[in-house]
Enzyme design. Structure first.
Site, short mmCIF file in Angstrom:
data_model
loop_
_atom_site.label_atom_id
_atom_site.label_comp_id
_atom_site.label_asym_id
_atom_site.label_seq_id
_atom_site.Cartn_x
_atom_site.Cartn_y
_atom_site.Cartn_z
N GLY A 14 31.51 34.70 36.48
CA GLY A 14 32.61 34.91 35.37
C GLY A 14 32.34 36.04 34.70
N SER A 15 31.93 37.47 35.52
CA SER A 15 31.82 38.62 34.91
C SER A 15 32.85 39.40 34.61
CB SER A 15 30.81 39.53 35.35
OG SER A 15 31.03 39.94 36.81
N ASN A 16 33.86 39.39 35.49
CA ASN A 16 34.85 40.14 35.56
C ASN A 16 35.88 39.65 34.74
OD1 ASN A 16 35.94 41.93 37.15
ND2 ASN A 16 34.91 40.63 38.82
N HIS A 111 39.42 42.46 44.23
CA HIS A 111 38.84 42.09 45.14
C HIS A 111 37.67 43.15 45.50
CE1 HIS A 111 37.62 41.11 49.39
NE2 HIS A 111 37.65 42.11 49.67
N ASP A 152 43.77 38.08 49.99
CA ASP A 152 43.61 39.34 49.79
C ASP A 152 44.77 40.17 50.73
OD1 ASP A 152 40.85 38.71 48.37
OD2 ASP A 152 40.51 39.54 50.77
N GLU A 181 34.56 47.13 38.66
CA GLU A 181 35.84 45.77 38.58
C GLU A 181 35.77 45.62 37.08
OE1 GLU A 181 35.08 42.75 41.16
OE2 GLU A 181 33.74 44.12 42.37
#
Ligand code: GRF
Length: 199
Positions: A14-16, A111, A152, A181
């Site tokens: 969950g870092s994004n 992505h 994607d 990202e």
């Protein structure tokens, strides 16, 4: 200009998602992190949601073996929090076409490569970076795209390049791509909030 009402789907760290939450807190993104869904009850994403006080839900084939029930549980959350935009952030499951339609196609994904290269089914996580290195590419990067029924595949909304360095391993490349990202997801959402990108 509208405050986006975001629903996150994340399976792992969950870092994004966290980078987007941080951008909201720091005033760089006009959005609200309304809820988090994870198919993995022990995910870092759920832990981050708990730390941030964001409503979070474990929804998976274990909790909802019937796909129709699973979709209805997701639609309930979309309704309850008046969600207008879904952000996939390391979500390892496919959303059904019904869910995508339910939010008028406003589903984004990130992505860790320059799509359409190095995308598709089975192209996720470290495998993406291994494939980039094996191909001898000198440039990789990150892509934000709309989600459709093919992995994607939807329209690309933003991309940023990351050079492949001599001596890179899949891990070192992944680390540098992840830093990018964390920047472009929030930036792209802000362009949507501002009406600079229309989805
Ligand atoms: C990221 O590399 C993202 O591009 C991919 O899955 C990874 C998720 O990382 N879709 P995190 O869970 O946001 O840390």
């Amino acid at each position: 200009m509208a405050t986006l009402k975001l629903l996150f789907f994340a399976s792992h760290g969950g870092s994004n998602m966290q980078a987007i939450i941080d951008a909201i807190r720091e005033g760089r993104l006009d959005a609200r992190a309304c809820a988090v869904i994870s198919n993995n009850s022990g995910s870092g994403a759920i832990e981050r949601a708990m730390n941030e006080g964001i409503p979070h839900f474990h929804i998976s084939v274990k909790t909802h073996p019937n796909p129709r029930d699973l979709d209805e549980a997701i639609m309930d959350i979309i309704d309850r929090y008046r969600i207008d935009t879904i952000c996939l952030a390391g979500y390892m499951k496919k959303l059904s076409p019904e869910i995508i339609r339910y939010v008028n196609g406003r589903v984004l994904n990130i992505h860790p490569a320059l799509l359409p290269k190095f995308g598709g089914h089975e192209m996720y996580g470290i495998k993406v970076h291994e494939a980039v290195l094996a191909s001898g590419e000198t440039v990789s990067g990150a892509s934000i795209h709309l989600v459709d029924e093919v992995y994607d595949h939807g329209k690309i909304l933003a991309q940023r390049e990351v050079p492949v360095m001599p001596g890179d391993t899949a891990d070192t490349l992944a680390t540098r791509v992840l830093e990018v990202e964390h920047v472009i997801y929030a930036e792209t959402l802000q362009k949507i909030a501002m009406g600079e990108i229309v989805i």
